[in-house]
Write a protein that holds these residues in place. Structure first.
Motif, PDB file in Angstrom:
ATOM      1  N   LEU A 350      37.224 -10.407 -67.339  1.00 17.28           N
ATOM      2  CA  LEU A 350      37.132 -11.754 -66.750  1.00 17.28           C
ATOM      3  C   LEU A 350      36.153 -11.756 -65.579  1.00 17.28           C
ATOM      4  CD1 LEU A 350      40.885 -12.765 -67.011  1.00 17.28           C
ATOM      5  CD2 LEU A 350      38.972 -13.824 -68.214  1.00 17.28           C
ATOM      6  N   ASP A 351      36.145 -10.676 -64.818  1.00 19.18           N
ATOM      7  CA  ASP A 351      35.174 -10.562 -63.720  1.00 19.18           C
ATOM      8  C   ASP A 351      33.743 -10.493 -64.263  1.00 19.18           C
ATOM      9  OD1 ASP A 351      37.148 -10.608 -61.834  1.00 19.18           O
ATOM     10  OD2 ASP A 351      37.225  -8.439 -61.546  1.00 19.18           O
ATOM     11  N   ALA A 352      33.557  -9.735 -65.336  1.00 20.19           N
ATOM     12  CA  ALA A 352      32.213  -9.602 -65.924  1.00 20.19           C
ATOM     13  C   ALA A 352      31.720 -10.960 -66.410  1.00 20.19           C
ATOM     14  CB  ALA A 352      32.234  -8.597 -67.079  1.00 20.19           C
ATOM     15  N   ASN A 353      32.626 -11.750 -66.944  1.00 19.28           N
ATOM     16  CA  ASN A 353      32.265 -13.100 -67.393  1.00 19.28           C
ATOM     17  C   ASN A 353      31.740 -13.927 -66.222  1.00 19.28           C
ATOM     18  OD1 ASN A 353      32.422 -15.821 -68.471  1.00 19.28           O
ATOM     19  ND2 ASN A 353      34.424 -15.926 -67.486  1.00 19.28           N
ATOM     20  N   ILE A 354      32.470 -13.897 -65.113  1.00 20.89           N
ATOM     21  CA  ILE A 354      32.062 -14.696 -63.939  1.00 20.89           C
ATOM     22  C   ILE A 354      30.738 -14.175 -63.373  1.00 20.89           C
ATOM     23  CG2 ILE A 354      32.701 -15.294 -61.561  1.00 20.89           C
ATOM     24  CD1 ILE A 354      35.653 -15.166 -62.542  1.00 20.89           C
ATOM     25  N   TYR A 355      30.644 -12.868 -63.283  1.00 19.82           N
ATOM     26  CA  TYR A 355      29.454 -12.249 -62.694  1.00 19.82           C
ATOM     27  C   TYR A 355      28.204 -12.606 -63.507  1.00 19.82           C
ATOM     28  CZ  TYR A 355      26.986  -8.608 -60.074  1.00 19.82           C
ATOM     29  OH  TYR A 355      26.141  -7.927 -59.253  1.00 19.82           O
ATOM     30  N   ALA A 356      28.334 -12.536 -64.832  1.00 22.78           N
ATOM     31  CA  ALA A 356      27.189 -12.840 -65.700  1.00 22.78           C
ATOM     32  C   ALA A 356      26.795 -14.307 -65.579  1.00 22.78           C
ATOM     33  CB  ALA A 356      27.543 -12.519 -67.154  1.00 22.78           C
ATOM     34  N   THR A 357      27.806 -15.152 -65.384  1.00 18.49           N
ATOM     35  CA  THR A 357      27.516 -16.583 -65.252  1.00 18.49           C
ATOM     36  C   THR A 357      26.744 -16.854 -63.963  1.00 18.49           C
ATOM     37  OG1 THR A 357      29.511 -17.061 -66.490  1.00 18.49           O
ATOM     38  CG2 THR A 357      28.585 -18.882 -65.229  1.00 18.49           C
ATOM     39  N   TYR A 358      27.159 -16.209 -62.851  1.00 25.08           N
ATOM     40  CA  TYR A 358      26.427 -16.364 -61.583  1.00 25.08           C
ATOM     41  C   TYR A 358      24.973 -15.917 -61.738  1.00 25.08           C
ATOM     42  CZ  TYR A 358      30.183 -17.611 -58.337  1.00 25.08           C
ATOM     43  OH  TYR A 358      31.166 -18.274 -57.663  1.00 25.08           O
ATOM     44  N   ALA A 359      24.770 -14.829 -62.492  1.00 25.50           N
ATOM     45  CA  ALA A 359      23.420 -14.257 -62.613  1.00 25.50           C
ATOM     46  C   ALA A 359      22.567 -14.998 -63.643  1.00 25.50           C
ATOM     47  CB  ALA A 359      23.520 -12.788 -63.013  1.00 25.50           C
ATOM     48  N   GLU A 360      23.166 -15.972 -64.320  1.00 23.53           N
ATOM     49  CA  GLU A 360      22.475 -16.709 -65.387  1.00 23.53           C
ATOM     50  C   GLU A 360      21.936 -15.783 -66.475  1.00 23.53           C
ATOM     51  OE1 GLU A 360      19.640 -19.070 -63.269  1.00 23.53           O
ATOM     52  OE2 GLU A 360      21.168 -20.423 -62.487  1.00 23.53           O
ATOM     53  N   GLY A 361      22.574 -14.647 -66.614  1.00 20.48           N
ATOM     54  CA  GLY A 361      22.193 -13.728 -67.686  1.00 20.48           C
ATOM     55  C   GLY A 361      21.001 -12.852 -67.369  1.00 20.48           C
ATOM     56  N   ILE A 362      20.430 -12.996 -66.157  1.00 22.37           N
ATOM     57  CA  ILE A 362      19.235 -12.203 -65.828  1.00 22.37           C
ATOM     58  C   ILE A 362      19.671 -10.815 -65.358  1.00 22.37           C
ATOM     59  CG2 ILE A 362      17.217 -12.041 -64.307  1.00 22.37           C
ATOM     60  CD1 ILE A 362      17.413 -15.174 -64.163  1.00 22.37           C
ATOM     61  N   HIS A 363      19.205  -9.794 -66.050  1.00 24.15           N
ATOM     62  CA  HIS A 363      19.565  -8.416 -65.679  1.00 24.15           C
ATOM     63  C   HIS A 363      18.580  -7.448 -66.300  1.00 24.15           C
ATOM     64  CE1 HIS A 363      21.848  -7.278 -69.534  1.00 24.15           C
ATOM     65  NE2 HIS A 363      21.411  -8.493 -69.747  1.00 24.15           N
ATOM     66  N   ARG A 364      18.660  -6.159 -65.915  1.00 27.22           N
ATOM     67  CA  ARG A 364      17.656  -5.188 -66.332  1.00 27.22           C
ATOM     68  C   ARG A 364      18.029  -4.423 -67.612  1.00 27.22           C
ATOM     69  NH1 ARG A 364      14.075  -3.319 -62.261  1.00 27.22           N
ATOM     70  NH2 ARG A 364      13.444  -5.181 -61.140  1.00 27.22           N
ATOM     71  N   ILE A 365      19.268  -3.965 -67.674  1.00 33.65           N
ATOM     72  CA  ILE A 365      19.608  -3.041 -68.766  1.00 33.65           C
ATOM     73  C   ILE A 365      20.277  -3.808 -69.910  1.00 33.65           C
ATOM     74  CG2 ILE A 365      20.922  -0.973 -69.364  1.00 33.65           C
ATOM     75  CD1 ILE A 365      20.778  -0.228 -66.380  1.00 33.65           C
ATOM     76  N   PRO A 366      19.659  -3.825 -71.078  1.00 30.92           N
ATOM     77  CA  PRO A 366      20.261  -4.577 -72.190  1.00 30.92           C
ATOM     78  C   PRO A 366      21.480  -3.866 -72.780  1.00 30.92           C
ATOM     79  CG  PRO A 366      18.168  -3.597 -72.867  1.00 30.92           C
ATOM     80  CD  PRO A 366      18.362  -3.250 -71.422  1.00 30.92           C
ATOM     81  N   TYR A 367      22.331  -4.649 -73.431  1.00 32.10           N
ATOM     82  CA  TYR A 367      23.538  -4.083 -74.067  1.00 32.10           C
ATOM     83  C   TYR A 367      23.175  -2.963 -75.042  1.00 32.10           C
ATOM     84  CZ  TYR A 367      27.838  -3.768 -76.809  1.00 32.10           C
ATOM     85  OH  TYR A 367      28.960  -3.295 -77.442  1.00 32.10           O
TER      86      TYR A 367
END
Ligand code: SF4
Length: 400
Positions: A350-367
């Motif tokens: 649930l935390d990861a969901n919120i965190y990803a939403t704040y970041a708008e999906g922008i990140h460095r390392i892909p799944y």
């Protein structure tokens, strides 16, 4: 990749690799040798090291017959193909062996023969990288669950409806089931107490307490041999139901949206399964609870209206922050640390969901990259930390 029917298996706990897989293998052996006088089953590696606590021998004897089955334990022999090896032999009344089959329980209830792909399971997904699936969706204006429908057909929704019913039933049985779990630890079930306490708290604490109680409920049902759904395994079966049950109950989302969330989570789990591992014996607990957390995080993010990118990021975070997590079940039972670990992973999803939403999906390392790292990290882990109960918490507890 295989069908989601292979990922979400409905069955009895406590272990997909140590109970469900061996049970399936025994059913096949029995079908081919109904008249055997004796069955000799040799268990190797992790299956032998923790098979007693995981009820491996019990599951096999239940199928082949208590009185005509001999179990031989060889924890010291670790097959190079996969640590969960088993050899089935059928003997006639003169104890002459006339049938022999060596097979491996490779995680999530799936079986494989050395050098062959998993048994009886056709590949139905052409794409097995999330980046490619994301591109497929983006160019067509579709969501991840629509790729599942494309590959599996409409019938998948009936199956996922059944999966959801079993998941919900496990939560509801578990939060109402007091008592002590089977096995030498005499561990008391916690889900009912967590549920009752959570109901008495204010909104913030209540949310966390309820999610804990739902995950504990399913994991405790699993530990006592109850019916659950592998998501992706028995040991990690509490995470996805806890998150989805909580979200549906608190926000009144429709069953249809839950099925789409299960499909979204299924893609995440399936990629890890086909390109790395979902077996604690092969890659540690990061492959079980870590993947479950990634699945639940993606499902939650989809339900709350996430984009292709935020869903991917939520999943990536769910797995990334479990990298390196060892598998060291105390006394070989799927109880400590497994049960609590499901509760924590549900909260983390649930935390990861919120965190990803704040970041708008922008990140460095892909799944996709994190899945590769998980596989390598798992292979780098000494076997002490891959479901042998010889290291970590299992070792310390024995020495107390
Ligand atoms: S520690 Fe994790 S991987 Fe190992 S048996 Fe428990 S849940 Fe499964």
């Amino acid at each position: 990749m295989k069908s989601l029917r292979e990922l979400y298996r409905i069955g009895q706990g406590p272990s997909s690799s140590h109970t469900m897989g061996p049970r399936m293998a025994a059913e096949r052996v029995l079908q081919q040798n109904p008249d055997a006088a004796v069955f000799r089953v040799t268990l190797y590696g992790s299956l032998a090291a923790t098979g007693e606590g995981h009820l491996t021998d019990y599951a096999i004897k239940q199928v082949l017959g208590e009185n005509r089955t001999e179990i031989v334990w060889h924890p010291e022999i670790v097959p190079s193909f996969h640590p969960n090896g088993m050899k089935f032999e059928a003997l006639d009344s003169n104890r002459q062996c006339y049938y022999e089959w060596t097979v491996y329980s490779i995680g999530g209830g799936a079986l494989a023969e050395e050098g062959a792909s998993p048994i009886d399971t056709p590949e139905i997904y052409e794409l097995d990288h999330l980046a490619d699936i994301q591109e497929w969706c983006r160019t067509r204006g579709k969501n991840y669950w629509e790729y599942v429908e494309e590959c599996e057909g409409q019938e998948i929704w009936d199956y996922l409806a059944e999966v959801w019913q079993v998941m919900k039933a496990a939560v509801e049985r578990g939060i109402d089931h007091e008592g002590v779990l089977p096995g030498c630890l005499n561990l008391r079930r916690k889900a009912p107490d967590y549920y009752i306490k959570a109901m008495g708290y204010g909104a913030n604490l209540q949310t966390r307490g309820l999610v804990f109680s739902y995950a504990l409920a399913v994991s405790e049902e699993n530990a006592s041999g109850g019916q659950i759904v592998t998501a992706p395994t028995c040991g990690a079966c509490g995470v996805v139901p806890a998150v989805l049950y909580h979200i549906q109950k608190s926000r009144k989302f429709s069953d249809k949206r839950i099925y789409h969330a299960l499909a979204t989570a299924g893609i995440i789990g399936n990629i890890a399964k086909s390109r790395a591992s979902i077996s604690g014996a092969e890659a540690g607990c990061q492959a079980e609870v870590g993947v479950a957390c990634a699945m639940a995080a993606a499902a939650a993010n989809y339900i709350f209206g996430g984009s292709l990118a935020t869903i991917e990021y939520a999943a990536e975070m769910g797995l990334e922050h479990h990298l390196g997590m060892t598998c060291d079940p105390v006394c070989g039972l799927v109880q400590i640390p497994c049960i609590e670990r499901n509760a924590h992973a549900a909260a983390r999803a649930l935390d990861a969901n919120i965190y990803a939403t704040y970041a708008e999906g922008i990140h460095r390392i892909p799944y996709d990259k994190t899945v590769e790292v998980m596989k390598q990290t798992g292979h780098d882990l000494p076997s002490l930390y891959r479901e042998t109960s010889e290291g970590g918490l299992a070792k310390e507890f024995k020495s107390v």
